[in-house]
Design a protein around this motif. Structure first.
Motif, mmCIF file in Angstrom:
data_model
loop_
_atom_site.group_PDB
_atom_site.id
_atom_site.type_symbol
_atom_site.label_atom_id
_atom_site.label_comp_id
_atom_site.label_asym_id
_atom_site.label_seq_id
_atom_site.Cartn_x
_atom_site.Cartn_y
_atom_site.Cartn_z
ATOM 1 N N ARG A 9 0.857 -1.194 0.000
ATOM 2 C CA ARG A 9 0.000 0.000 0.000
ATOM 3 C C ARG A 9 0.890 1.240 0.000
ATOM 4 O O ARG A 9 1.778 1.363 0.837
ATOM 5 C CB ARG A 9 -0.928 0.025 1.223
ATOM 6 N N GLN A 10 0.628 2.135 -0.922
ATOM 7 C CA GLN A 10 1.410 3.361 -1.037
ATOM 8 C C GLN A 10 0.504 4.445 -1.605
ATOM 9 O O GLN A 10 -0.061 4.292 -2.692
ATOM 10 C CB GLN A 10 2.634 3.142 -1.941
ATOM 11 N N GLN A 11 0.354 5.543 -0.899
ATOM 12 C CA GLN A 11 -0.591 6.585 -1.276
ATOM 13 C C GLN A 11 -0.207 7.266 -2.583
ATOM 14 O O GLN A 11 -1.046 7.549 -3.430
ATOM 15 C CB GLN A 11 -0.708 7.638 -0.164
ATOM 16 N N ASN A 12 1.080 7.545 -2.774
ATOM 17 C CA ASN A 12 1.562 8.165 -4.010
ATOM 18 C C ASN A 12 3.073 7.965 -4.110
ATOM 19 O O ASN A 12 3.689 7.347 -3.225
ATOM 20 C CB ASN A 12 1.203 9.665 -4.061
ATOM 21 N N ALA A 13 3.672 8.531 -5.168
ATOM 22 C CA ALA A 13 5.099 8.319 -5.403
ATOM 23 C C ALA A 13 5.971 8.939 -4.324
ATOM 24 O O ALA A 13 7.090 8.476 -4.073
ATOM 25 C CB ALA A 13 5.486 8.882 -6.769
ATOM 26 N N GLU A 14 5.467 9.992 -3.673
ATOM 27 C CA GLU A 14 6.267 10.687 -2.669
ATOM 28 C C GLU A 14 6.129 10.094 -1.274
ATOM 29 O O GLU A 14 6.956 10.332 -0.392
ATOM 30 C CB GLU A 14 5.868 12.178 -2.609
ATOM 31 N N THR A 15 5.079 9.319 -1.047
ATOM 32 C CA THR A 15 4.809 8.765 0.275
ATOM 33 C C THR A 15 5.427 7.373 0.417
ATOM 34 O O THR A 15 5.271 6.535 -0.474
ATOM 35 C CB THR A 15 3.288 8.662 0.508
ATOM 36 N N PRO A 16 6.123 7.099 1.508
ATOM 37 C CA PRO A 16 6.668 5.741 1.708
ATOM 38 C C PRO A 16 5.548 4.711 1.773
ATOM 39 O O PRO A 16 4.462 4.980 2.302
ATOM 40 C CB PRO A 16 7.409 5.850 3.047
ATOM 41 N N GLY A 17 5.814 3.541 1.237
ATOM 42 C CA GLY A 17 4.818 2.472 1.263
ATOM 43 C C GLY A 17 5.172 1.389 2.256
ATOM 44 O O GLY A 17 6.260 1.379 2.836
ATOM 45 N N ALA A 18 4.245 0.446 2.445
ATOM 46 C CA ALA A 18 4.471 -0.675 3.368
ATOM 47 C C ALA A 18 3.494 -1.790 3.019
ATOM 48 O O ALA A 18 2.468 -1.570 2.362
ATOM 49 C CB ALA A 18 4.292 -0.225 4.811
ATOM 50 N N MET A 19 3.818 -2.982 3.467
ATOM 51 C CA MET A 19 2.941 -4.124 3.251
ATOM 52 C C MET A 19 1.816 -4.106 4.280
ATOM 53 O O MET A 19 2.054 -3.882 5.472
ATOM 54 C CB MET A 19 3.714 -5.429 3.356
ATOM 55 N N ALA A 20 0.588 -4.320 3.813
ATOM 56 C CA ALA A 20 -0.568 -4.432 4.697
ATOM 57 C C ALA A 20 -1.123 -5.850 4.584
ATOM 58 O O ALA A 20 -1.135 -6.437 3.499
ATOM 59 C CB ALA A 20 -1.640 -3.411 4.316
ATOM 60 N N THR A 21 -1.582 -6.409 5.691
ATOM 61 C CA THR A 21 -2.049 -7.791 5.717
ATOM 62 C C THR A 21 -3.566 -7.849 5.763
ATOM 63 O O THR A 21 -4.207 -7.153 6.551
ATOM 64 C CB THR A 21 -1.466 -8.535 6.932
ATOM 65 N N TYR A 22 -4.140 -8.685 4.904
ATOM 66 C CA TYR A 22 -5.592 -8.868 4.846
ATOM 67 C C TYR A 22 -5.910 -10.360 4.789
ATOM 68 O O TYR A 22 -5.140 -11.156 4.237
ATOM 69 C CB TYR A 22 -6.189 -8.184 3.604
ATOM 70 N N GLU A 23 -7.059 -10.725 5.343
ATOM 71 C CA GLU A 23 -7.555 -12.101 5.262
ATOM 72 C C GLU A 23 -8.767 -12.132 4.332
ATOM 73 O O GLU A 23 -9.665 -11.292 4.444
ATOM 74 C CB GLU A 23 -7.958 -12.612 6.649
ATOM 75 N N VAL A 24 -8.765 -13.069 3.386
ATOM 76 C CA VAL A 24 -9.927 -13.249 2.517
ATOM 77 C C VAL A 24 -10.372 -14.701 2.603
ATOM 78 O O VAL A 24 -9.540 -15.612 2.670
ATOM 79 C CB VAL A 24 -9.629 -12.860 1.058
ATOM 80 N N ASP A 25 -11.670 -14.898 2.586
ATOM 81 C CA ASP A 25 -12.227 -16.247 2.713
ATOM 82 C C ASP A 25 -13.252 -16.455 1.604
ATOM 83 O O ASP A 25 -13.751 -15.500 0.996
ATOM 84 C CB ASP A 25 -12.880 -16.411 4.090
ATOM 85 N N GLY A 26 -13.561 -17.700 1.341
ATOM 86 C CA GLY A 26 -14.562 -18.021 0.328
ATOM 87 C C GLY A 26 -14.077 -17.820 -1.090
ATOM 88 O O GLY A 26 -14.882 -17.582 -2.000
ATOM 89 N N ILE A 27 -12.781 -17.892 -1.298
ATOM 90 C CA ILE A 27 -12.213 -17.706 -2.632
ATOM 91 C C ILE A 27 -12.301 -19.015 -3.419
ATOM 92 O O ILE A 27 -11.857 -20.063 -2.960
ATOM 93 C CB ILE A 27 -10.740 -17.248 -2.545
ATOM 94 N N SER A 28 -12.895 -18.936 -4.594
ATOM 95 C CA SER A 28 -13.015 -20.120 -5.453
ATOM 96 C C SER A 28 -11.730 -20.347 -6.228
ATOM 97 O O SER A 28 -11.067 -19.398 -6.659
ATOM 98 C CB SER A 28 -14.170 -19.936 -6.435
ATOM 99 N N GLN A 29 -11.385 -21.601 -6.430
ATOM 100 C CA GLN A 29 -10.208 -21.935 -7.230
ATOM 101 C C GLN A 29 -10.370 -21.521 -8.685
ATOM 102 O O GLN A 29 -9.390 -21.402 -9.420
ATOM 103 C CB GLN A 29 -9.920 -23.435 -7.146
ATOM 104 N N ASP A 30 -11.609 -21.310 -9.119
ATOM 105 C CA ASP A 30 -11.872 -20.927 -10.510
ATOM 106 C C ASP A 30 -11.794 -19.420 -10.722
ATOM 107 O O ASP A 30 -11.888 -18.956 -11.859
ATOM 108 C CB ASP A 30 -13.252 -21.422 -10.944
#
Length: 248
Positions: A9-30
């Motif tokens: 996640r990075q707001q723009n080219a001038e702002t430092p970015g970082a990794m954000a963690t999210y959980e997703v469920d119910g994802i189909s293999q298709d």
């Protein structure tokens, strides 16, 4: 499938970015990888959070807009575009790292979106084909040797996605530039600007700040359209030929 996503996640080219963690469920293999990201964004919007910005357009593996580094690989674990990568390539419970292309010539616009206009400027520097084409000629009017036709078609398949740059440890754009040079220079219609095209496009590539090529081959391995590594050698040959002719 339930997955853990680590997204840049990075707001723009001038702002430092970082990794954000999210959980997703119910994802189909298709699901495609982008459909999985759509699901994540729907959940973020419902929660009142800002969705993840990422490039996409045709979602058919044609336009080259989708551009993600997935678990360290350009376009992910399969040799295809991100939009044609399906979740069956992952396992339930996997943790997936998702990042933008990493190259100084591809500055981050926001989150996973990068500015690839440097590619446009390389193409523009090649100029136009000045040979008049008129209406569609008979197929036999301009004989083209079969090896030349096959080479032109092979290189013309490049969709300009930038995976070659993202995969290259030097951030080189040689495979992309080679594809754009070769698919015109081997055809009769490209002959009038043959020398100026390769000289101008290589010069523009260097001006954009892409790294030098050391022929590691990662570019050709990551290319979803299979542009071959020898295309770089063919462009180098064209460049040397052009420099000798210009000096005379």
């Amino acid at each position: 499938m339930k997955l853990t996503l680590r997204v840049w996640r990075q707001q723009n080219a001038e702002t430092p970015g970082a990794m954000a963690t999210y959980e997703v469920d119910g994802i189909s293999q298709d699901m495609s990888f982008l459909e999985m990201l759509d699901t994540l964004n729907e959940e973020l919007i419902l929660a009142g959070d800002e969705p993840v910005a990422f490039d996409h357009d045709c979602r058919e593996g044609i336009c080259g807009a989708c551009s993600l580094v997935i678990n360290g690989d350009a376009h992910g674990p399969e040799r295809t575009t991100t939009c044609q990568l399906h979740m069956r390539s992952f396992e339930d419970g996997d943790t997936i790292d998702i990042e933008p292309w990493r190259a100084s010539a591809f500055p981050v616009v926001k989150d996973l979106v990068v500015d690839r206009s440097s590619f446009d400027r390389i193409i523009q520097s090649g100029g136009y084909i000045s040979a008049p084409t008129g209406t569609a000629p008979d197929a036999h009017a301009t004989p083209v040797p079969k090896p030349d036709a096959e080479l032109a078609f092979e290189n013309a398949e490049c969709i300009g996605c930038g995976a070659c740059v993202a995969a290259c440890p030097n951030g080189s754009a040689m495979l992309f530039t080679a594809a754009k040079v070769n698919h015109l220079n081997v055809l009769p219609q490209g002959a009038p600007e043959r020398e100026t095209r390769v000289l101008d496009m290589v010069a523009q590539m260097d001006e954009e700040g892409f790294g030098g090529c050391t022929l590691t081959g990662e570019c050709a391995t990551a290319c979803p359209k299979g542009i071959p590594l020898p295309s770089i050698a063919a462009m180098n040959k064209e460049w040397l030929r052009a420099t000798r002719k210009v000096r005379r």
